[in-house]
Design a protein around this motif. Sequence first.
Motif, PDB file in Angstrom:
ATOM      1  N   ARG A   1      27.363  -6.627  -1.175  1.00 44.06           N
ATOM      2  CA  ARG A   1      26.265  -6.657  -2.149  1.00 44.06           C
ATOM      3  C   ARG A   1      26.726  -6.136  -3.516  1.00 44.06           C
ATOM      4  O   ARG A   1      26.310  -6.669  -4.552  1.00 44.06           O
ATOM      5  CB  ARG A   1      25.087  -5.853  -1.612  1.00 44.06           C
ATOM      6  CG  ARG A   1      24.361  -6.554  -0.452  1.00 44.06           C
ATOM      7  CD  ARG A   1      23.355  -5.626   0.203  1.00 44.06           C
ATOM      8  NE  ARG A   1      22.502  -6.337   1.168  1.00 44.06           N
ATOM      9  CZ  ARG A   1      22.847  -6.569   2.426  1.00 44.06           C
ATOM     10  NH1 ARG A   1      24.047  -6.177   2.870  1.00 44.06           N
ATOM     11  NH2 ARG A   1      22.026  -7.210   3.243  1.00 44.06           N
ATOM     12  N   TYR A   2      27.549  -5.126  -3.505  1.00 46.66           N
ATOM     13  CA  TYR A   2      28.107  -4.585  -4.756  1.00 46.66           C
ATOM     14  C   TYR A   2      28.917  -5.661  -5.475  1.00 46.66           C
ATOM     15  O   TYR A   2      28.734  -5.912  -6.676  1.00 46.66           O
ATOM     16  CB  TYR A   2      28.966  -3.369  -4.411  1.00 46.66           C
ATOM     17  CG  TYR A   2      29.631  -2.638  -5.557  1.00 46.66           C
ATOM     18  CD1 TYR A   2      29.194  -2.739  -6.873  1.00 46.66           C
ATOM     19  CD2 TYR A   2      30.723  -1.797  -5.304  1.00 46.66           C
ATOM     20  CE1 TYR A   2      29.805  -2.034  -7.898  1.00 46.66           C
ATOM     21  CE2 TYR A   2      31.339  -1.087  -6.312  1.00 46.66           C
ATOM     22  CZ  TYR A   2      30.888  -1.213  -7.609  1.00 46.66           C
ATOM     23  OH  TYR A   2      31.517  -0.511  -8.618  1.00 46.66           O
ATOM     24  N   ALA A   3      29.804  -6.323  -4.730  1.00 53.10           N
ATOM     25  CA  ALA A   3      30.619  -7.373  -5.336  1.00 53.10           C
ATOM     26  C   ALA A   3      29.751  -8.513  -5.867  1.00 53.10           C
ATOM     27  O   ALA A   3      29.989  -9.043  -6.960  1.00 53.10           O
ATOM     28  CB  ALA A   3      31.623  -7.903  -4.310  1.00 53.10           C
ATOM     29  N   LEU A   4      28.718  -8.872  -5.112  1.00 51.03           N
ATOM     30  CA  LEU A   4      27.842  -9.962  -5.544  1.00 51.03           C
ATOM     31  C   LEU A   4      27.043  -9.575  -6.778  1.00 51.03           C
ATOM     32  O   LEU A   4      26.879 -10.387  -7.700  1.00 51.03           O
ATOM     33  CB  LEU A   4      26.899 -10.359  -4.416  1.00 51.03           C
ATOM     34  CG  LEU A   4      25.978 -11.547  -4.731  1.00 51.03           C
ATOM     35  CD1 LEU A   4      26.781 -12.816  -4.967  1.00 51.03           C
ATOM     36  CD2 LEU A   4      24.958 -11.760  -3.615  1.00 51.03           C
ATOM     37  N   ALA A   5      26.546  -8.333  -6.832  1.00 53.09           N
ATOM     38  CA  ALA A   5      25.785  -7.889  -8.000  1.00 53.09           C
ATOM     39  C   ALA A   5      26.621  -8.000  -9.269  1.00 53.09           C
ATOM     40  O   ALA A   5      26.142  -8.454 -10.317  1.00 53.09           O
ATOM     41  CB  ALA A   5      25.304  -6.453  -7.793  1.00 53.09           C
ATOM     42  N   CYS A   6      27.883  -7.607  -9.186  1.00 53.01           N
ATOM     43  CA  CYS A   6      28.767  -7.696 -10.357  1.00 53.01           C
ATOM     44  C   CYS A   6      29.006  -9.154 -10.738  1.00 53.01           C
ATOM     45  O   CYS A   6      28.970  -9.514 -11.927  1.00 53.01           O
ATOM     46  CB  CYS A   6      30.091  -7.006 -10.069  1.00 53.01           C
ATOM     47  SG  CYS A   6      29.970  -5.207  -9.873  1.00 53.01           S
ATOM     48  N   LYS A   7      29.229  -9.996  -9.744  1.00 54.68           N
ATOM     49  CA  LYS A   7      29.471 -11.416  -9.993  1.00 54.68           C
ATOM     50  C   LYS A   7      28.246 -12.080 -10.626  1.00 54.68           C
ATOM     51  O   LYS A   7      28.353 -12.815 -11.619  1.00 54.68           O
ATOM     52  CB  LYS A   7      29.821 -12.111  -8.674  1.00 54.68           C
ATOM     53  CG  LYS A   7      30.054 -13.613  -8.772  1.00 54.68           C
ATOM     54  CD  LYS A   7      30.465 -14.155  -7.415  1.00 54.68           C
ATOM     55  CE  LYS A   7      30.852 -15.622  -7.485  1.00 54.68           C
ATOM     56  NZ  LYS A   7      29.738 -16.528  -7.510  1.00 54.68           N
ATOM     57  N   ILE A   8      27.079 -11.801 -10.046  1.00 50.94           N
ATOM     58  CA  ILE A   8      25.858 -12.422 -10.570  1.00 50.94           C
ATOM     59  C   ILE A   8      25.575 -11.957 -11.986  1.00 50.94           C
ATOM     60  O   ILE A   8      25.178 -12.738 -12.856  1.00 50.94           O
ATOM     61  CB  ILE A   8      24.642 -12.076  -9.689  1.00 50.94           C
ATOM     62  CG1 ILE A   8      24.807 -12.618  -8.275  1.00 50.94           C
ATOM     63  CG2 ILE A   8      23.363 -12.640 -10.290  1.00 50.94           C
ATOM     64  CD1 ILE A   8      23.715 -12.156  -7.329  1.00 50.94           C
ATOM     65  N   ALA A   9      25.731 -10.645 -12.243  1.00 53.82           N
ATOM     66  CA  ALA A   9      25.434 -10.112 -13.574  1.00 53.82           C
ATOM     67  C   ALA A   9      26.248 -10.837 -14.640  1.00 53.82           C
ATOM     68  O   ALA A   9      25.728 -11.202 -15.706  1.00 53.82           O
ATOM     69  CB  ALA A   9      25.709  -8.609 -13.608  1.00 53.82           C
ATOM     70  N   LYS A  10      27.514 -11.086 -14.350  1.00 48.79           N
ATOM     71  CA  LYS A  10      28.364 -11.761 -15.327  1.00 48.79           C
ATOM     72  C   LYS A  10      27.968 -13.232 -15.493  1.00 48.79           C
ATOM     73  O   LYS A  10      27.877 -13.737 -16.615  1.00 48.79           O
ATOM     74  CB  LYS A  10      29.829 -11.637 -14.912  1.00 48.79           C
ATOM     75  CG  LYS A  10      30.358 -10.199 -14.976  1.00 48.79           C
ATOM     76  CD  LYS A  10      31.856 -10.132 -14.817  1.00 48.79           C
ATOM     77  CE  LYS A  10      32.564 -10.606 -16.068  1.00 48.79           C
ATOM     78  NZ  LYS A  10      34.023 -10.332 -16.014  1.00 48.79           N
ATOM     79  N   GLU A  11      27.730 -13.912 -14.380  1.00 47.18           N
ATOM     80  CA  GLU A  11      27.386 -15.335 -14.483  1.00 47.18           C
ATOM     81  C   GLU A  11      26.022 -15.527 -15.147  1.00 47.18           C
ATOM     82  O   GLU A  11      25.838 -16.426 -15.971  1.00 47.18           O
ATOM     83  CB  GLU A  11      27.416 -15.979 -13.097  1.00 47.18           C
ATOM     84  CG  GLU A  11      28.826 -16.062 -12.520  1.00 47.18           C
ATOM     85  CD  GLU A  11      28.946 -17.048 -11.380  1.00 47.18           C
ATOM     86  OE1 GLU A  11      28.041 -17.888 -11.210  1.00 47.18           O
ATOM     87  OE2 GLU A  11      29.953 -16.964 -10.657  1.00 47.18           O
ATOM     88  N   ALA A  12      25.062 -14.674 -14.800  1.00 46.30           N
ATOM     89  CA  ALA A  12      23.750 -14.760 -15.434  1.00 46.30           C
ATOM     90  C   ALA A  12      23.851 -14.430 -16.917  1.00 46.30           C
ATOM     91  O   ALA A  12      23.188 -15.062 -17.759  1.00 46.30           O
ATOM     92  CB  ALA A  12      22.780 -13.812 -14.740  1.00 46.30           C
ATOM     93  N   GLY A  13      24.665 -13.442 -17.250  1.00 45.72           N
ATOM     94  CA  GLY A  13      24.850 -13.071 -18.648  1.00 45.72           C
ATOM     95  C   GLY A  13      25.503 -14.169 -19.460  1.00 45.72           C
ATOM     96  O   GLY A  13      25.149 -14.392 -20.635  1.00 45.72           O
ATOM     97  N   GLU A  14      26.439 -14.868 -18.850  1.00 42.14           N
ATOM     98  CA  GLU A  14      27.091 -15.973 -19.557  1.00 42.14           C
ATOM     99  C   GLU A  14      26.100 -17.103 -19.840  1.00 42.14           C
ATOM    100  O   GLU A  14      26.151 -17.745 -20.890  1.00 42.14           O
ATOM    101  CB  GLU A  14      28.281 -16.466 -18.734  1.00 42.14           C
ATOM    102  CG  GLU A  14      29.447 -15.474 -18.762  1.00 42.14           C
ATOM    103  CD  GLU A  14      30.473 -15.718 -17.669  1.00 42.14           C
ATOM    104  OE1 GLU A  14      30.298 -16.696 -16.892  1.00 42.14           O
ATOM    105  OE2 GLU A  14      31.445 -14.944 -17.591  1.00 42.14           O
TER     106      GLU A  14
END
Length: 278
Positions: A17-30
Amino acid sequence: MTVIESPTLASIDLDARYALACKIAKEAGERAVQMFRNRAALEVEHKGLQDVVSIADREVEGIVRKYVNEAFPDDAFLGEESAGGVSDALLGERVIWVVDPIDGTSCFLNGMYAWCVSIGILVDGEPAVGAVFDPNSGELFHAARGHGAFVDAVPLNANPARAVRDGVLGVGFSHRVKPEAFVPFLDRLLRDGGMFIRNGSGALMMAYVAAGRLIGYYEPHINSWDCLAGIVLVREAGGTVNDFFANDGLLRGNPIMAAGQALYPVLTTLVDGPAAQG
Protein backbone atom coordinates in the motif's frame (compact mmCIF):
# COMPACT_ATOMS: atom_id res chain seq x y z
CA MET A 1 10.46 -4.70 5.72
CA THR A 2 7.98 -4.33 8.58
CA VAL A 3 6.80 -0.75 8.87
CA ILE A 4 4.36 -1.16 11.75
CA GLU A 5 5.11 -3.42 14.70
CA SER A 6 1.61 -4.47 15.64
CA PRO A 7 0.14 -7.96 15.77
CA THR A 8 -3.20 -6.60 14.52
CA LEU A 9 -1.53 -5.76 11.18
CA ALA A 10 -0.36 -9.27 10.41
CA SER A 11 -2.89 -9.57 7.59
CA ILE A 12 -2.28 -6.07 6.20
CA ASP A 13 0.33 -5.73 3.45
CA LEU A 14 1.35 -2.19 4.32
CA ASP A 15 4.48 -2.25 2.16
CA ALA A 16 2.39 -2.79 -0.96
CA ARG A 17 0.00 0.00 0.00
CA TYR A 18 2.89 2.36 0.75
CA ALA A 19 4.45 1.68 -2.65
CA LEU A 20 1.09 2.13 -4.38
CA ALA A 21 0.34 5.41 -2.57
CA CYS A 22 3.64 6.86 -3.80
CA LYS A 23 3.04 5.61 -7.34
CA ILE A 24 -0.51 6.94 -7.48
CA ALA A 25 0.43 10.33 -6.02
CA LYS A 26 2.98 10.87 -8.78
CA GLU A 27 0.76 9.65 -11.62
CA ALA A 28 -2.23 11.64 -10.39
CA GLY A 29 -0.03 14.70 -9.96
CA GLU A 30 1.31 14.39 -13.48
CA ARG A 31 -2.26 14.36 -14.81
CA ALA A 32 -3.20 17.31 -12.59
CA VAL A 33 -0.31 19.43 -13.80
CA GLN A 34 -1.42 18.88 -17.41
CA MET A 35 -4.81 20.34 -16.50
CA PHE A 36 -3.12 23.11 -14.51
CA ARG A 37 -1.40 24.26 -17.68
CA ASN A 38 -4.81 24.42 -19.41
CA ARG A 39 -6.80 25.63 -16.41
CA ALA A 40 -8.62 28.37 -18.32
CA ALA A 41 -10.73 25.65 -19.95
CA LEU A 42 -11.77 23.96 -16.69
CA GLU A 43 -15.30 24.03 -15.35
CA VAL A 44 -15.42 25.43 -11.83
CA GLU A 45 -18.05 25.20 -9.09
CA HIS A 46 -18.21 27.15 -5.85
CA LYS A 47 -19.14 24.95 -2.87
CA GLY A 48 -18.93 27.84 -0.42
CA LEU A 49 -16.70 30.63 0.83
CA GLN A 50 -13.05 29.70 0.13
CA ASP A 51 -14.28 26.37 -1.23
CA VAL A 52 -14.13 25.67 -4.96
CA VAL A 53 -13.95 22.51 -7.02
CA SER A 54 -13.02 21.93 -10.64
CA ILE A 55 -13.34 19.06 -13.05
CA ALA A 56 -9.63 18.50 -12.37
CA ASP A 57 -10.34 17.64 -8.71
CA ARG A 58 -12.95 15.07 -9.71
CA GLU A 59 -10.88 13.52 -12.48
CA VAL A 60 -7.76 13.20 -10.31
CA GLU A 61 -9.75 11.68 -7.46
CA GLY A 62 -11.20 9.21 -9.95
CA ILE A 63 -7.69 8.18 -11.00
CA VAL A 64 -6.68 7.53 -7.40
CA ARG A 65 -9.86 5.62 -6.58
CA LYS A 66 -9.49 3.41 -9.67
CA TYR A 67 -5.96 2.37 -8.68
CA VAL A 68 -7.00 1.64 -5.10
CA ASN A 69 -10.09 -0.33 -6.08
CA GLU A 70 -8.13 -2.46 -8.53
CA ALA A 71 -5.28 -3.23 -6.14
CA PHE A 72 -7.15 -3.43 -2.82
CA PRO A 73 -10.88 -3.80 -3.47
CA ASP A 74 -11.65 -4.41 0.21
CA ASP A 75 -10.06 -1.15 1.37
CA ALA A 76 -12.33 1.81 2.13
CA PHE A 77 -11.93 5.17 0.41
CA LEU A 78 -12.55 8.72 1.64
CA GLY A 79 -11.93 11.43 -0.93
CA GLU A 80 -12.65 15.12 -0.59
CA GLU A 81 -14.89 15.20 -3.66
CA SER A 82 -16.95 12.18 -2.57
CA ALA A 83 -16.99 12.81 1.18
CA GLY A 84 -20.56 14.07 1.15
CA GLY A 85 -21.89 10.57 0.59
CA VAL A 86 -19.89 8.88 3.34
CA SER A 87 -21.57 7.51 6.49
CA ASP A 88 -20.27 6.80 9.98
CA ALA A 89 -20.03 3.13 8.96
CA LEU A 90 -16.69 4.05 7.40
CA LEU A 91 -15.21 4.28 10.91
CA GLY A 92 -15.45 0.49 11.25
CA GLU A 93 -13.19 -0.22 8.27
CA ARG A 94 -9.69 -1.54 8.96
CA VAL A 95 -7.95 0.22 6.06
CA ILE A 96 -9.10 3.63 4.81
CA TRP A 97 -7.44 5.63 2.03
CA VAL A 98 -7.94 9.35 2.71
CA VAL A 99 -7.33 11.50 -0.36
CA ASP A 100 -7.28 15.11 -1.43
CA PRO A 101 -6.82 15.01 -5.21
CA ILE A 102 -5.78 18.66 -5.40
CA ASP A 103 -5.12 20.31 -2.06
CA GLY A 104 -4.98 24.02 -2.79
CA THR A 105 -7.64 24.18 -5.51
CA SER A 106 -7.91 27.98 -5.31
CA CYS A 107 -4.15 28.27 -5.92
CA PHE A 108 -4.43 25.72 -8.73
CA LEU A 109 -7.21 27.64 -10.48
CA ASN A 110 -5.47 31.01 -10.09
CA GLY A 111 -2.13 29.92 -11.51
CA MET A 112 -0.19 29.68 -8.25
CA TYR A 113 2.07 26.74 -7.47
CA ALA A 114 1.02 25.97 -3.87
CA TRP A 115 -1.02 22.83 -4.50
CA CYS A 116 -0.38 19.12 -4.33
CA VAL A 117 -1.83 15.60 -4.35
CA SER A 118 -2.23 14.19 -0.82
CA ILE A 119 -2.79 10.48 -0.08
CA GLY A 120 -2.95 9.09 3.45
CA ILE A 121 -3.83 5.64 4.78
CA LEU A 122 -5.40 4.83 8.14
CA VAL A 123 -4.98 1.30 9.49
CA ASP A 124 -7.04 0.28 12.51
CA GLY A 125 -7.69 3.96 13.19
CA GLU A 126 -4.01 4.94 13.18
CA PRO A 127 -2.21 7.10 10.56
CA ALA A 128 0.05 4.63 8.77
CA VAL A 129 1.10 5.96 5.34
CA GLY A 130 1.44 9.41 3.82
CA ALA A 131 2.36 10.56 0.32
CA VAL A 132 2.31 14.21 -0.75
CA PHE A 133 3.38 14.95 -4.31
CA ASP A 134 4.13 18.48 -5.51
CA PRO A 135 4.16 18.18 -9.30
CA ASN A 136 5.40 21.74 -9.74
CA SER A 137 8.66 21.04 -7.90
CA GLY A 138 8.70 17.33 -8.69
CA GLU A 139 9.09 16.51 -4.97
CA LEU A 140 7.47 13.44 -3.45
CA PHE A 141 7.19 13.57 0.34
CA HIS A 142 6.44 10.11 1.71
CA ALA A 143 6.44 8.16 4.96
CA ALA A 144 5.19 5.00 6.60
CA ARG A 145 4.81 4.46 10.32
CA GLY A 146 8.04 3.13 11.81
CA HIS A 147 9.92 3.57 8.55
CA GLY A 148 10.89 7.26 8.55
CA ALA A 149 9.98 10.18 6.32
CA PHE A 150 11.60 11.19 3.04
CA VAL A 151 11.48 13.66 0.20
CA ASP A 152 12.26 11.43 -2.76
CA ALA A 153 15.17 9.41 -1.25
CA VAL A 154 16.39 12.02 1.23
CA PRO A 155 15.50 11.46 4.93
CA LEU A 156 13.50 14.22 6.63
CA ASN A 157 13.90 15.71 10.10
CA ALA A 158 11.63 18.23 11.78
CA ASN A 159 13.15 21.61 12.62
CA PRO A 160 14.86 21.72 16.05
CA ALA A 161 13.60 25.29 16.70
CA ARG A 162 12.87 26.12 20.34
CA ALA A 163 11.23 29.51 19.86
CA VAL A 164 8.89 30.94 17.22
CA ARG A 165 11.50 33.53 16.30
CA ASP A 166 13.78 30.69 15.12
CA GLY A 167 11.97 30.25 11.81
CA VAL A 168 8.72 30.61 9.89
CA LEU A 169 5.45 29.04 11.06
CA GLY A 170 2.83 27.80 8.65
CA VAL A 171 -0.81 28.69 9.37
CA GLY A 172 -4.14 27.93 7.76
CA PHE A 173 -7.60 29.36 8.14
CA SER A 174 -11.09 28.76 6.78
CA HIS A 175 -14.39 30.44 7.59
CA ARG A 176 -15.60 27.27 9.28
CA VAL A 177 -13.97 29.05 12.25
CA LYS A 178 -14.82 32.55 13.44
CA PRO A 179 -11.99 35.06 12.94
CA GLU A 180 -12.09 36.08 16.62
CA ALA A 181 -11.13 32.52 17.54
CA PHE A 182 -7.98 32.75 15.42
CA VAL A 183 -6.75 36.35 15.59
CA PRO A 184 -5.57 36.16 19.25
CA PHE A 185 -3.20 33.34 18.26
CA LEU A 186 -1.67 35.50 15.51
CA ASP A 187 -1.34 38.40 17.96
CA ARG A 188 0.57 36.22 20.46
CA LEU A 189 2.75 34.78 17.69
CA LEU A 190 3.78 38.21 16.39
CA ARG A 191 4.33 39.65 19.86
CA ASP A 192 6.73 36.77 20.56
CA GLY A 193 8.77 37.69 17.49
CA GLY A 194 7.38 34.99 15.22
CA MET A 195 6.50 35.15 11.54
CA PHE A 196 4.06 33.10 9.51
CA ILE A 197 3.13 32.05 6.00
CA ARG A 198 -0.15 30.77 4.55
CA ASN A 199 0.21 29.29 1.08
CA GLY A 200 -3.24 27.74 0.66
CA SER A 201 -2.28 24.05 0.95
CA GLY A 202 -2.31 22.50 4.40
CA ALA A 203 -0.93 19.21 3.07
CA LEU A 204 2.05 20.92 1.47
CA MET A 205 2.80 22.99 4.57
CA MET A 206 2.63 19.88 6.77
CA ALA A 207 5.15 18.29 4.40
CA TYR A 208 7.35 21.36 4.86
CA VAL A 209 7.17 20.91 8.64
CA ALA A 210 8.41 17.34 8.20
CA ALA A 211 11.21 18.65 5.99
CA GLY A 212 12.23 21.29 8.55
CA ARG A 213 11.46 24.13 6.14
CA LEU A 214 8.69 25.37 8.44
CA ILE A 215 9.08 25.17 12.20
CA GLY A 216 5.45 24.20 12.67
CA TYR A 217 1.90 24.43 11.41
CA TYR A 218 -1.41 25.44 13.00
CA GLU A 219 -4.95 25.56 11.63
CA PRO A 220 -8.02 25.85 13.87
CA HIS A 221 -10.09 23.53 11.66
CA ILE A 222 -8.89 21.27 8.86
CA ASN A 223 -10.36 18.24 7.15
CA SER A 224 -8.73 14.82 7.38
CA TRP A 225 -7.97 14.59 3.66
CA ASP A 226 -5.91 17.77 3.96
CA CYS A 227 -3.69 16.53 6.79
CA LEU A 228 -3.60 12.75 7.25
CA ALA A 229 -0.59 12.28 4.99
CA GLY A 230 1.11 15.22 6.70
CA ILE A 231 0.52 13.73 10.15
CA VAL A 232 2.43 10.60 9.15
CA LEU A 233 5.21 12.69 7.60
CA VAL A 234 5.68 14.92 10.64
CA ARG A 235 5.64 12.08 13.16
CA GLU A 236 8.09 10.01 11.13
CA ALA A 237 10.36 13.06 10.82
CA GLY A 238 10.57 13.25 14.61
CA GLY A 239 7.96 15.95 15.12
CA THR A 240 4.84 16.06 17.28
CA VAL A 241 1.21 16.33 16.18
CA ASN A 242 -1.95 16.75 18.25
CA ASP A 243 -4.58 13.99 18.47
CA PHE A 244 -6.39 15.02 15.32
CA PHE A 245 -8.68 11.97 15.21
CA ALA A 246 -10.29 12.59 18.60
CA ASN A 247 -14.06 13.23 18.48
CA ASP A 248 -14.39 11.87 14.94
CA GLY A 249 -11.82 14.09 13.28
CA LEU A 250 -11.79 11.72 10.32
CA LEU A 251 -15.25 12.73 9.10
CA ARG A 252 -15.80 16.07 10.81
CA GLY A 253 -12.35 17.63 10.94
CA ASN A 254 -10.47 19.15 13.87
CA PRO A 255 -7.72 21.61 14.72
CA ILE A 256 -4.25 20.58 13.59
CA MET A 257 -1.03 21.54 15.36
CA ALA A 258 2.36 20.18 14.36
CA ALA A 259 5.94 21.13 15.18
CA GLY A 260 9.31 19.80 16.20
CA GLN A 261 9.38 18.30 19.68
CA ALA A 262 11.06 21.32 21.28
CA LEU A 263 8.68 23.88 19.78
CA TYR A 264 5.44 21.96 20.24
CA PRO A 265 4.83 23.04 23.87
CA VAL A 266 5.53 26.65 22.88
CA LEU A 267 3.04 26.41 20.04
CA THR A 268 0.47 24.93 22.41
CA THR A 269 0.80 27.99 24.65
CA LEU A 270 0.34 30.34 21.69
CA VAL A 271 -2.77 28.51 20.56
CA ASP A 272 -4.40 28.10 23.97
CA GLY A 273 -3.25 31.40 25.49
CA PRO A 274 -1.70 32.11 28.88
CA ALA A 275 -3.94 29.51 30.55
CA ALA A 276 -1.92 26.78 28.79
CA GLN A 277 1.05 27.65 31.00
CA GLY A 278 -0.86 26.32 34.01
